[in-house]
Design an enzyme around this catalytic site. Structure first.
Site, short mmCIF file in Angstrom:
data_model
loop_
_atom_site.label_atom_id
_atom_site.label_comp_id
_atom_site.label_asym_id
_atom_site.label_seq_id
_atom_site.Cartn_x
_atom_site.Cartn_y
_atom_site.Cartn_z
N ALA A 196 -6.10 6.01 0.39
CA ALA A 196 -6.29 4.85 -0.04
C ALA A 196 -5.41 4.80 -1.46
O ALA A 196 -5.06 5.76 -1.93
CB ALA A 196 -7.77 4.50 -0.70
N CYS A 197 -4.85 3.56 -1.85
CA CYS A 197 -4.03 3.52 -2.91
C CYS A 197 -4.66 3.41 -4.21
O CYS A 197 -4.82 2.33 -4.97
CB CYS A 197 -3.26 2.36 -2.83
SG CYS A 197 -1.72 2.32 -4.11
N GLY A 198 -5.20 4.61 -4.67
CA GLY A 198 -5.86 4.88 -5.89
C GLY A 198 -7.17 3.71 -5.96
O GLY A 198 -7.51 3.02 -7.22
N ARG B 208 0.54 4.65 -8.89
CA ARG B 208 0.57 3.26 -8.87
C ARG B 208 0.25 2.66 -10.28
O ARG B 208 0.98 3.04 -11.23
CB ARG B 208 -0.42 2.55 -7.94
CG ARG B 208 -0.17 3.44 -6.45
CD ARG B 208 0.41 2.69 -5.40
NE ARG B 208 0.31 0.87 -5.42
CZ ARG B 208 1.10 0.34 -5.04
NH1 ARG B 208 2.18 0.96 -4.41
NH2 ARG B 208 0.97 -0.94 -4.91
#
Length: 112
Positions: A19-21, A50
């Site tokens: 997952a992106c953060g 990010r």
């Protein structure tokens, strides 16, 4: 940290994926508190990519925190009647600084 925790509470390692953060901070009893916001800010600061690092300063990439709607506050602050809690939403909109672009965005929102 390089281990996947064992299954516990709402966490199940078989559903683990990249997952992106993404993170979640909440009170499982649905009680609001300042600590939830403080913990969410701490979590965002500790992310290593990010939004926490401003990965791309040209695209507005960043971190956000979703909060519950402070219905009592909005009822006291809004100059118009609100629907029942749960039937409306709120959000922040960052408009362009160039007036023509700003006007176009405002017109689009008014049509919605």
């Amino acid at each position: 940290w390089n281990q996947i925790p064992e299954k516990q509470g709402l966490y199940d390692p078989k559903r683990e994926c990249d997952a992106c953060g993404v993170g979640a901070v909440m009170n499982m009893k649905r009680l609001g508190s300042r600590k939830i916001l403080t913990d969410a800010c701490d979590m965002a600061v500790r992310m290593t990519h990010r939004g926490a690092k401003q990965a791309n300063e040209n695209d507005g990439d960043g971190v956000g925190i979703m909060l519950s709607i402070p219905d009592d506050f909005f009822r006291g602050a809004c100059p118009f009647p609100l629907p029942p809690l749960g039937d409306y939403g709120v959000g922040n909109v960052f408009l362009p600084q160039q007036q023509s672009s700003r006007d176009a965005c405002l017109a689009l929102f008014e049509r919605m």
